[in-house]
Write a protein that holds these residues in place. Structure first.
Motif, PDB file in Angstrom:
ATOM      1  N   UNK A 199       0.792  -1.225   0.000  1.00  0.00           N
ATOM      2  CA  UNK A 199       0.000   0.000   0.000  1.00  0.00           C
ATOM      3  C   UNK A 199       0.825   1.276   0.000  1.00  0.00           C
ATOM      4  N   UNK A 200       2.157   1.174   0.115  1.00  0.00           N
ATOM      5  CA  UNK A 200       2.945   2.401   0.294  1.00  0.00           C
ATOM      6  C   UNK A 200       2.874   3.322  -0.919  1.00  0.00           C
ATOM      7  N   UNK A 201       2.903   4.611  -0.645  1.00  0.00           N
ATOM      8  CA  UNK A 201       2.886   5.616  -1.718  1.00  0.00           C
ATOM      9  C   UNK A 201       4.138   6.482  -1.707  1.00  0.00           C
ATOM     10  N   UNK A 202       4.702   6.658  -0.517  1.00  0.00           N
ATOM     11  CA  UNK A 202       5.884   7.524  -0.384  1.00  0.00           C
ATOM     12  C   UNK A 202       6.966   6.747   0.353  1.00  0.00           C
ATOM     13  N   UNK A 203       8.035   6.404  -0.380  1.00  0.00           N
ATOM     14  CA  UNK A 203       9.140   5.661   0.221  1.00  0.00           C
ATOM     15  C   UNK A 203      10.366   6.562   0.302  1.00  0.00           C
ATOM     16  N   UNK A 204      11.040   6.532   1.429  1.00  0.00           N
ATOM     17  CA  UNK A 204      12.333   7.210   1.542  1.00  0.00           C
ATOM     18  C   UNK A 204      13.421   6.163   1.739  1.00  0.00           C
TER      19      UNK A 204
END
Lengths: 247, 247
Positions: free
Chosen positions: B188-193
């Motif tokens: 479900x992730x949308x923003x990964x760092x």
């Protein structure tokens, strides 16, 4: 621990003989002494912890303490057949490709190569790339030094694909079939060859030849990768698919 | 078709105004004429087919023919927080990272950075990296120009992770948890760092801080990647996992 590659013949029984530039590194740069330990790899997949016993100006001797059994090499073997790029890009391709896990590089003469393959310069360039592969393998803690093959024409490669289970050709013109789809269908592959076009890309004629020889054109997605990036990225994806990028 | 990025303000209704270096490229290098078409991107995700109408020495005007709807940008947005490397390695990281699909770069001051972050030189370097990102985005046919943030300290980054669903830290000391395992658990992730250490790696103290802030140390496999390779490879694997590398 410091790592060095030696030729397989340099390991006789429990005794290891280190020669060449590495002697200078051990003796003069690191100023190591008898009793200190290094890791020695034979470049064909074996690694040993070695205790140094005799340090000379021309050679360093050591005794094997134990064989290391960490699985550093990928189970799936990846060959990168790279359309010869301009300038020193091939240096970067060999270095980064070695880090990621490629086993073999084939410099490829293709229709749109800007740099023509020069038979005279070939030996020197190949030595240079082989040295880069060795250094990158040491740095990446690999136990195998990837080989850099003698350059060949695209046609010749297409006639010597027998050893591969899967030959993929990342191609801008392929819109439907993705790398992941192809890899997912073939969990059994052991030997993969990737053919990467040079800066100008692969010609339609080359794609037709590749198709006829059983190679599979794939897309690497909608962002266009430079020639020096494509092989590295595809290799990373292959390693990821086969659980080699941190399961 | 040739591609150019303009500021969003350069598109007013159906009229596009191209200024700066691209004018020279269109008029003098390519010697284009009224009636010819180019692709213009606003750098924030929109792309248009534009017919040139008026070619001057300082600006080129065109009319939008149609908006292009190809999905070039990744659904998952990847930020690379890169421990500042030596020399010009950051140039290569920004160029190749843009090709692969990274959306944002953060130059990071970390304990083992050999190059200290220089506030005076900062503006100039950032302009340089931003220019590299723009050119790489054009070349890769992206519609978004990745942003290069103002450099910050590791501590400051750790206190501003709110916007990310997932923060991963590739770390040599992590042996168990792989990138694939972590990504598979979080479809479900949308923003990964991604936080990548400099040449000397990440300190144990930094890892402890990252853990405390909810970041996840991961292994990228048993081969040790150089600092300038790790982010690129991890980004390729993230894109692959989310079907962005040729699903």
């Amino acid at each position: 621990m410091q790592r060095y590659f030696v030729e397989p013949e340099a390991i006789q029984g429990q005794t290891v003989t280190i020669t060449g530039d590495d002697v200078k590194h051990i003796v003069r740069v690191l100023r190591m002494e008898a009793g200190e330990r290094v890791i020695v790899c034979d470049g064909i997949g074996h690694a040993f912890c070695v205790e140094l016993t005799d340090l000379g100006q021309d050679r360093v001797l050591g005794q094997i303490v134990e064989q290391l059994t960490d699985q550093v090499e990928t189970a799936v073997k990846i060959t990168l057949a790279q359309g010869l790029p301009k300038g020193d890009k091939m240096d970067m391709i060999v270095q980064k490709g070695t880090e990621v896990g490629i086993s073999r590089f084939i410099p490829l003469e293709m229709a749109r190569c800007i740099v023509q393959y020069d038979q005279k310069k070939e030996q020197k360039r190949r030595e240079r790339w082989q040295k880069i592969a060795k250094e990158a393998a040491e740095q990446a803690h690999r136990t195998l030094v990837p080989s850099v093959a003698v350059g060949m024409t695209f046609e010749r490669l297409m006639n010597s694909l027998d050893g591969f289970d899967l030959v993929i050709v990342p191609y801008e013109g392929e819109k439907a079939r993705g790398l992941r789809e192809v890899l997912s269908e073939r969990p059994d592959v052991e030997q993969i060859c990737m053919v990467i076009g040079p800066e100008g890309g692969i010609t339609e004629k080359e794609i037709a030849t590749a198709l006829a020889m059983g190679a599979i054109p794939v897309t690497l997605g909608s962002r266009i990768l430079r020639t020096e990036t494509a092989g590295l990225v595809a290799a990373a994806c292959i390693c990821y698919q086969f659980g080699e990028m941190g399961g």
